[in-house]
Motif scaffolding. Structure first.
Motif, PDB file in Angstrom:
ATOM      1  N   GLU A 101       0.817  -1.213   0.000  1.00  0.00           N
ATOM      2  CA  GLU A 101       0.000   0.000   0.000  1.00  0.00           C
ATOM      3  C   GLU A 101       0.852   1.266   0.000  1.00  0.00           C
ATOM      4  N   ARG A 132       0.817   5.032  -2.098  1.00  0.00           N
ATOM      5  CA  ARG A 132       0.591   6.301  -1.390  1.00  0.00           C
ATOM      6  C   ARG A 132       1.774   7.251  -1.541  1.00  0.00           C
ATOM      7  N   GLU A 157      -9.754   5.143  -3.615  1.00  0.00           N
ATOM      8  CA  GLU A 157      -9.681   6.012  -2.434  1.00  0.00           C
ATOM      9  C   GLU A 157      -8.350   6.774  -2.417  1.00  0.00           C
ATOM     10  N   ILE A 158      -7.252   6.073  -2.707  1.00  0.00           N
ATOM     11  CA  ILE A 158      -5.945   6.719  -2.748  1.00  0.00           C
ATOM     12  C   ILE A 158      -5.901   7.753  -3.866  1.00  0.00           C
ATOM     13  N   ARG A 159      -6.478   7.405  -5.002  1.00  0.00           N
ATOM     14  CA  ARG A 159      -6.543   8.322  -6.157  1.00  0.00           C
ATOM     15  C   ARG A 159      -7.288   9.581  -5.791  1.00  0.00           C
TER      16      ARG A 159
END
Length: 300
Positions: free
Chosen positions: A192, A196, A295-297
């Motif tokens: 992950e 990020r 969500e990260i995008r």
């Protein structure tokens, strides 16, 4: 840590004659000669001549050797290094009197690839299954040009413009595996924190994540994220790749700082295979991973 090793058995099977991290598209300088484009063009002309002699179009020839039309076109135009499987099959299909195999022996080495990565690249081109775990950066097969360019430009020691161009060309050519081989099964597990980290800035990472999301729509691509909340998992020993050949033989590849190891020993490959299998159960599911990617995008 893995150390560089190429056994006699690997040399025999992989056709070895002898990067930055992330699938070795550049690596130590001076470790191998550059590819001469003339040798690839000559090989392509030999294949084309025997194909025409057999009365086959590229469209008709491609399925007989098990490669896509774009792959055949690239080989005949001298833009792609032919995998060993292609050479053997083309020789038989075109009844080439040994000419295609002979021409292949004189091909120069592939440009933009570290010497220690070339044996794996040759096996990879024919793989029916390819598994990748990465904890440092986005795997090479998934990288956008912008993301890859950042890695090459920030490499230490610095690369010259010609070196960067050669490595970018090799990376872009290698990425075609995902589209040229739709029957190959691809599995990726990525930490992950890699997604990020804003490598190259927010814009570059937004494009990179969008690209991964697009690839996730392909039926032969499985992408999983190893969440930061996972306190322990089976891949803490470092990144790894596994592949299965058309003959159902498995090989493994580990890579570190300017060193790499191609593993042919069945027992060693089995250990890494079991670790990868455990990681697949420890990582987020495909659906959960896609959701986290979005969500990260959105947070970039």
């Amino acid at each position: 840590m893995c150390s560089f090793q190429t056994s006699a058995r690997v040399r025999e099977v992989a056709g070895v004659t002898d990067e930055v991290p992330g699938d070795a598209a550049g690596g130590a300088q001076g470790r191998g000669e550059p590819e001469t484009s003339d040798s690839l063009r000559t090989f392509g002309e030999v294949v084309k001549a025997f194909r025409k002699r057999a009365g086959l179009t590229q469209e008709a020839f491609a399925p007989t050797v098990g490669y896509s039309l774009p792959t055949i076109a690239s080989i005949e135009q001298g833009r792609r290094f032919p995998p060993p499987g292609f050479v053997d099959r083309a020789e038989v299909v075109l009844d080439a009197f040994g000419a295609i195999k002979g021409a292949a022996k004189h091909l120069s080495r592939k440009p933009g690839l570290a010497s220690w990565f070339r044996p794996w690249a040759r096996l990879e081109a024919d793989a029916v299954s390819l598994y990748t775990y990465e904890n440092r950066l986005v795997p090479g097969l998934l990288q956008t040009p912008a993301y890859a360019n950042i890695l090459f430009n920030e490499q230490i020691p610095a690369l010259g413009e010609d070196q960067i161009k050669a490595q970018m060309a090799a990376r872009i050519e290698r990425k075609k595996l995902l589209t040229d081989r739709p029957d190959t099964t691809y599995s990726f597990i990525v930490e992950e924190h890699v997604l990020r980290r804003r490598t190259g800035g927010a814009e570059v990472m937004r494009e990179q994540i969008d690209h991964i999301l697009d690839l996730c729509e392909r039926r032969n691509v499985e992408f999983q994220i190893m969440p930061q909340a996972q306190e322990h998992h089976a891949g803490l020993g470092g990144p790894m790749q596994l592949l299965e050949t058309p003959e159902n033989r498995w090989y493994a590849y580990c890579e570190g700082q300017r060193i790499a190891q191609l593993i042919a020993d069945r027992k060693e490959v089995s250990v890494l295979h079991r670790r990868y299998a455990r990681m697949r159960s420890q990582a987020l599911s495909f659906e959960e991973s896609v959701s986290l990617l979005r969500e990260i995008r959105g947070a970039l």
